[in-house]
Design a protein around this motif. Sequence first.
Motif, PDB file in Angstrom:
ATOM      1  N   ARG A  93       0.854  -1.024  -0.058  1.00  0.00           N
ATOM      2  CA  ARG A  93      -0.061   0.123   0.024  1.00  0.00           C
ATOM      3  C   ARG A  93       0.853   1.357   0.136  1.00  0.00           C
ATOM      4  NH1 ARG A  93      -2.725  -0.467   4.511  1.00  0.00           N
ATOM      5  NH2 ARG A  93      -4.776  -1.294   3.587  1.00  0.00           N
ATOM      6  N   SER A  99       0.722   5.300   0.215  1.00  0.00           N
ATOM      7  CA  SER A  99      -0.352   6.356   1.004  1.00  0.00           C
ATOM      8  C   SER A  99       0.264   7.825   1.011  1.00  0.00           C
ATOM      9  CB  SER A  99      -0.419   5.943   2.378  1.00  0.00           C
ATOM     10  OG  SER A  99      -1.347   4.574   2.366  1.00  0.00           O
ATOM     11  N   SER A 137      -0.784  11.179   2.924  1.00  0.00           N
ATOM     12  CA  SER A 137      -1.559  11.817   3.776  1.00  0.00           C
ATOM     13  C   SER A 137      -1.263  13.285   3.728  1.00  0.00           C
ATOM     14  CB  SER A 137      -1.595  11.277   5.153  1.00  0.00           C
ATOM     15  OG  SER A 137      -0.120  11.607   5.633  1.00  0.00           O
ATOM     16  N   SER A 176      -4.698   6.449  -0.995  1.00  0.00           N
ATOM     17  CA  SER A 176      -3.780   5.236  -1.018  1.00  0.00           C
ATOM     18  C   SER A 176      -4.029   4.456  -2.110  1.00  0.00           C
ATOM     19  CB  SER A 176      -4.358   4.248   0.086  1.00  0.00           C
ATOM     20  OG  SER A 176      -3.909   4.959   1.196  1.00  0.00           O
TER      21      SER A 176
END
Length: 607
Positions: A372, A374, A376, A439
């Motif tokens: 994954r 990601s 943010s 993601s």
Amino acid sequence: MTQRILTVHIGNELDVVGARQRARQIAALCGFGVQDQVRIATAVSELARNVYNYAGSGKVHFAIDGQTAPQVLSIRIEDQGPGIARLDQVLAGSYRSPTGMGLGILGAQRLMDRCHIRSAPGAGTQITLHKLFPRDAPLLDGGMVGALSGSLQALPPDITLSEVQQQNRELLSTLAELKTRQDDLLQLTRELEDTNRGVVALFAELDEKADHLRRADQMKSRFLSNMSHEFRTPLSSIRALSKLLLDRIDGELSEEQEKQVLFILQSAVSLSDLVNDLLDLAKIEAGKVDVHANSFQVADLFSALRGMLRPLLVSESLTLTFIEPDPALHIHTDEGKLSQILRNFIANALKFTEAGAIIVSATPLPEQDAIRFSVSDTGLGIAAEDVQLIFEEFSQVENHMQRKVKGTGLGLPLCRNLATLLNGTVSVESTPGHGSLFSVVLPASYHAPEGSLPPSAPANDNGNDQRIAVLVVEDNPPVRLLYEKFLAGSEFRVVPARSVREAQERWEQQRPAAVILDILLHGETAWHWLAELKNDPLRRQVPVIVATEIDDVRKGLALGADAYYVKPLSRQQLLATLRALIGNQHHRQEPVPPQGTTTWDNAHATG
């Protein structure tokens, strides 16, 4: 579990007729339809007559196998006669006898779901017939079977006359049914003719619409091609000339002129980005984008992105942080497309985050064999009702920062399409006022989807794999992956199928050396297909290993399974069973079963 019903002794012609009547009665009490009753009675009658003609005497045992629905009617005909000479030729249909020997056996095979024969010179013959109960038949327990046995009517004294009368009634019923079917077929033929005329008219209309669509698609392709050349060339010229003016190559600019030229340059850059995103989306939708997968370190990807995107930070109140991944973390996918997805995520975060932090990370997901990625941020956040909107082309969420930064509304749709192309998924978690988390989850190793393989090369077969093909009929992807891991590095390779229909197609493409079969497949059961395989002269020699959650060993073995396991199945058990069965396919091999598993011969010897 085997539940006995009745045993009939064969010693004369009347006993043969009696066995036929008993078979019909038991089939009716078990819930079989009239046609199946006739089939079962005929098969028993033919084999009982063989017992009388060639052995002089014998027995017919009726029983029920199975603890789950549908159960199996099991009929065993045995004698102590001279045995069947040239049994292989008889079963193959190539033996011709002046007395007609063998025709009854072949007929019984066709009428029943499964027919298993044991015969040796001077040691007699044992023939076991199996017929699956109808789907709507009730599940019979010990008490119900006892009641069924007690309800069997005594045979009439004039048994021959009674049987002739019964066969006459069956014949009249069959003729009436054939007449009804003939009338139905005539009616259906007339309806099909009417439908055919409507279908022809519909096809003509569809062809016309398809032609319009083809022309529209061609116009779209020409438009995109023109956009690529006719738009990019002047846009590049505008950008180059704007930079020349800003560099004062041809003289100084006033403050107002410099501001105007900057506006021109920014507009040209925005339009170039729009053209590039449109072309990328169109290529993906048209299937003209190739995936160039290679193995690389995630740390190297982050290093390149860090150097590329750090210059975009224009405020000291905002930080861009890449969490350093494990140096050993590798991924096999298209590095350029993954980089494009992450660049879009980070660019969006930079646009809509005024202060705080943007954090980029990579997390391995061992249980999914995936990673994954990601991004943010602590920006504006997105309301729940707008989450789906941002993945639609040319759609943007209104907010006060739209006046400062402009976008095309194509970046996130492009990310979603690129992730799908790489067999991945895109997701977002967001809270208004607190920020967002974008993601993308990608498999650790990219594999081209089945549909992208040529028809001549089935899934999981690159055409060069010379290992032994094992057809795995399993609808659960994690279990299919488990079998692939089990057989990796062995002499076997997996040919996957998710349903009985897909298994038939795979069989046509390449004949497997063995089958691993789950019984529960997407709402259907594979019991009937198992019986069909083992009753097919061309396919019955291929060993079938049943691996399922259903704990009904006797029924599986009765229908022809060469081995029966209740999940989970270990790698050692699977490989040992495959090697034993494939190494000696013409003689049923009994592998060491797990606790509670019964082999075919043991099941019937103890039943």
